[in-house]
Design a protein around this motif. Structure first.
Motif, PDB file in Angstrom:
ATOM      1  N   ALA A  58      36.863  46.455  47.108  1.00 58.89           N
ATOM      2  CA  ALA A  58      37.334  45.079  46.919  1.00 58.89           C
ATOM      3  C   ALA A  58      36.911  44.599  45.538  1.00 58.89           C
ATOM      4  O   ALA A  58      35.989  45.150  44.930  1.00 58.89           O
ATOM      5  N   ILE A  59      37.589  43.552  45.072  1.00 57.48           N
ATOM      6  CA  ILE A  59      37.277  42.957  43.775  1.00 57.48           C
ATOM      7  C   ILE A  59      37.014  41.469  43.977  1.00 57.48           C
ATOM      8  O   ILE A  59      37.821  40.773  44.600  1.00 57.48           O
ATOM      9  N   LEU A  60      35.881  40.998  43.466  1.00 61.18           N
ATOM     10  CA  LEU A  60      35.585  39.560  43.414  1.00 61.18           C
ATOM     11  C   LEU A  60      35.901  39.122  41.992  1.00 61.18           C
ATOM     12  O   LEU A  60      35.371  39.684  41.031  1.00 61.18           O
ATOM     13  N   MET A  61      36.774  38.138  41.845  1.00 55.40           N
ATOM     14  CA  MET A  61      37.299  37.776  40.530  1.00 55.40           C
ATOM     15  C   MET A  61      37.058  36.306  40.219  1.00 55.40           C
ATOM     16  O   MET A  61      37.686  35.426  40.820  1.00 55.40           O
ATOM     17  N   ASP A  62      36.154  36.057  39.266  1.00 57.95           N
ATOM     18  CA  ASP A  62      35.987  34.693  38.769  1.00 57.95           C
ATOM     19  C   ASP A  62      37.290  34.319  38.063  1.00 57.95           C
ATOM     20  O   ASP A  62      37.943  35.171  37.466  1.00 57.95           O
ATOM     21  N   ILE A  63      37.689  33.068  38.157  1.00 59.47           N
ATOM     22  CA  ILE A  63      38.954  32.658  37.542  1.00 59.47           C
ATOM     23  C   ILE A  63      38.777  32.347  36.056  1.00 59.47           C
ATOM     24  O   ILE A  63      39.529  32.809  35.225  1.00 59.47           O
ATOM     25  N   ARG A  64      37.732  31.586  35.737  1.00 62.30           N
ATOM     26  CA  ARG A  64      37.541  31.175  34.342  1.00 62.30           C
ATOM     27  C   ARG A  64      36.530  32.086  33.657  1.00 62.30           C
ATOM     28  O   ARG A  64      35.333  31.968  33.885  1.00 62.30           O
ATOM     29  N   MET A  65      37.050  32.987  32.805  1.00 56.98           N
ATOM     30  CA  MET A  65      36.199  33.906  32.045  1.00 56.98           C
ATOM     31  C   MET A  65      36.756  34.049  30.640  1.00 56.98           C
ATOM     32  O   MET A  65      37.964  33.892  30.432  1.00 56.98           O
ATOM     33  N   PRO A  66      35.881  34.405  29.675  1.00 58.16           N
ATOM     34  CA  PRO A  66      36.377  34.672  28.321  1.00 58.16           C
ATOM     35  C   PRO A  66      37.091  36.034  28.269  1.00 58.16           C
ATOM     36  O   PRO A  66      37.042  36.787  29.233  1.00 58.16           O
ATOM     37  N   VAL A  67      37.703  36.346  27.173  1.00 55.75           N
ATOM     38  CA  VAL A  67      38.422  37.589  26.877  1.00 55.75           C
ATOM     39  C   VAL A  67      39.699  37.699  27.713  1.00 55.75           C
ATOM     40  O   VAL A  67      40.788  37.696  27.166  1.00 55.75           O
ATOM     41  N   LEU A  68      39.551  37.813  29.034  1.00 59.48           N
ATOM     42  CA  LEU A  68      40.710  37.849  29.928  1.00 59.48           C
ATOM     43  C   LEU A  68      40.297  37.105  31.192  1.00 59.48           C
ATOM     44  O   LEU A  68      39.342  37.506  31.858  1.00 59.48           O
ATOM     45  N   ASP A  69      40.995  36.008  31.511  1.00 63.99           N
ATOM     46  CA  ASP A  69      40.596  35.234  32.694  1.00 63.99           C
ATOM     47  C   ASP A  69      40.986  35.972  33.974  1.00 63.99           C
ATOM     48  O   ASP A  69      41.678  36.995  33.939  1.00 63.99           O
ATOM     49  N   GLY A  70      40.535  35.446  35.102  1.00 63.48           N
ATOM     50  CA  GLY A  70      40.753  36.108  36.383  1.00 63.48           C
ATOM     51  C   GLY A  70      42.211  36.236  36.777  1.00 63.48           C
ATOM     52  O   GLY A  70      42.611  37.228  37.393  1.00 63.48           O
ATOM     53  N   ILE A  71      43.020  35.251  36.415  1.00 65.53           N
ATOM     54  CA  ILE A  71      44.450  35.286  36.748  1.00 65.53           C
ATOM     55  C   ILE A  71      45.113  36.455  36.020  1.00 65.53           C
ATOM     56  O   ILE A  71      45.820  37.267  36.619  1.00 65.53           O
ATOM     57  N   GLU A  72      44.869  36.555  34.709  1.00 63.17           N
ATOM     58  CA  GLU A  72      45.477  37.629  33.913  1.00 63.17           C
ATOM     59  C   GLU A  72      44.911  38.998  34.302  1.00 63.17           C
ATOM     60  O   GLU A  72      45.641  39.994  34.318  1.00 63.17           O
ATOM     61  N   ALA A  73      43.618  39.047  34.623  1.00 62.00           N
ATOM     62  CA  ALA A  73      43.001  40.314  35.041  1.00 62.00           C
ATOM     63  C   ALA A  73      43.603  40.793  36.361  1.00 62.00           C
ATOM     64  O   ALA A  73      43.901  41.977  36.521  1.00 62.00           O
ATOM     65  N   ALA A  74      43.821  39.875  37.298  1.00 61.84           N
ATOM     66  CA  ALA A  74      44.435  40.241  38.581  1.00 61.84           C
ATOM     67  C   ALA A  74      45.853  40.765  38.367  1.00 61.84           C
ATOM     68  O   ALA A  74      46.253  41.772  38.956  1.00 61.84           O
ATOM     69  N   LYS A  75      46.603  40.101  37.485  1.00 63.84           N
ATOM     70  CA  LYS A  75      47.970  40.555  37.177  1.00 63.84           C
ATOM     71  C   LYS A  75      47.937  41.957  36.564  1.00 63.84           C
ATOM     72  O   LYS A  75      48.765  42.804  36.900  1.00 63.84           O
ATOM     73  N   ALA A  76      46.964  42.196  35.667  1.00 62.56           N
ATOM     74  CA  ALA A  76      46.835  43.515  35.020  1.00 62.56           C
ATOM     75  C   ALA A  76      46.516  44.590  36.060  1.00 62.56           C
ATOM     76  O   ALA A  76      47.086  45.684  36.029  1.00 62.56           O
ATOM     77  N   ILE A  77      45.620  44.278  36.987  1.00 60.15           N
ATOM     78  CA  ILE A  77      45.261  45.235  38.043  1.00 60.15           C
ATOM     79  C   ILE A  77      46.478  45.524  38.919  1.00 60.15           C
ATOM     80  O   ILE A  77      46.794  46.676  39.203  1.00 60.15           O
ATOM     81  N   ARG A  78      47.176  44.479  39.344  1.00 57.68           N
ATOM     82  CA  ARG A  78      48.353  44.655  40.205  1.00 57.68           C
ATOM     83  C   ARG A  78      49.464  45.444  39.502  1.00 57.68           C
ATOM     84  O   ARG A  78      50.247  46.128  40.148  1.00 57.68           O
ATOM     85  N   ALA A  79      49.532  45.337  38.181  1.00 59.36           N
ATOM     86  CA  ALA A  79      50.569  46.044  37.423  1.00 59.36           C
ATOM     87  C   ALA A  79      50.205  47.507  37.168  1.00 59.36           C
ATOM     88  O   ALA A  79      51.015  48.273  36.664  1.00 59.36           O
ATOM     89  N   GLY A  80      48.979  47.901  37.528  1.00 58.44           N
ATOM     90  CA  GLY A  80      48.510  49.264  37.285  1.00 58.44           C
ATOM     91  C   GLY A  80      49.250  50.299  38.109  1.00 58.44           C
ATOM     92  O   GLY A  80      49.941  49.970  39.074  1.00 58.44           O
ATOM     93  N   SER A  81      49.071  51.551  37.726  1.00 61.05           N
ATOM     94  CA  SER A  81      49.806  52.637  38.381  1.00 61.05           C
ATOM     95  C   SER A  81      48.979  53.353  39.454  1.00 61.05           C
ATOM     96  O   SER A  81      49.509  54.186  40.172  1.00 61.05           O
ATOM     97  N   GLY A  82      47.703  53.039  39.568  1.00 61.36           N
ATOM     98  CA  GLY A  82      46.857  53.715  40.556  1.00 61.36           C
ATOM     99  C   GLY A  82      47.320  53.449  41.984  1.00 61.36           C
ATOM    100  O   GLY A  82      47.992  52.456  42.251  1.00 61.36           O
TER     101      GLY A  82
END
Length: 134
Positions: A58-82
């Motif tokens: 499982a992944i626990l994802m803070d929403i407000r973070m520097p570099v890449l926020d939680g929303i964009e990070a979740a989208k990146a993970i979901r777009a992955g090929s694994g």
């Protein structure tokens, strides 16, 4: 019962605030879980992308973070090929539990939403529920 479901599981925690990460790590390790800490969403998405199938439960994802926020990070993970990219439980953690925040996290592919400060019993319940479904 919760302890049985969580013991031996691994959580990727994307959290930029060291104290919050430390507290959540303690709560999770007390339940026999392993925690991999990522200090921002970019690091978290990269760790997940490089993980072996079944390595992270499982992944626990803070929403407000520097570099890449939680929303964009979740989208990146979901777009992955694994194999687990589409199904890994992603649980939002945020101080803002307003309806629009919940909707934003759901739209990004997150499965559940936890309000900060984290309530330990709620954390365990949601994790067990999400891991059990995955």
């Amino acid at each position: 019962r919760l302890c049985e479901l969580l013991t031996g599981k691994t959580v990727l925690m994307c959290e930029d605030h060291p104290l919050n990460a430390q507290i959540a790590t303690k709560l999770l390790t007390n339940m026999g879980m392993t925690v991999i800490w990522a200090e921002n969403g970019r690091v978290g998405a990269d760790i997940f992308a490089g993980s072996k199938p079944g390595e992270i439960d499982a992944i626990l994802m803070d929403i407000r973070m520097p570099v890449l926020d939680g929303i964009e990070a979740a989208k990146a993970i979901r777009a992955g090929s694994g194999s687990k990219a589409k199904t890994i439980p992603i649980i939002a953690m945020t101080a803002n539990a307003f309806a629009e925040d919940v909707k934003m996290s759901r739209d990004a592919g997150m499965n559940a939403h936890l309000a900060k400060p984290i309530n330990p019993q709620e954390l365990y319940r949601v994790l067990a529920e999400q891991i059990g479904r995955a």
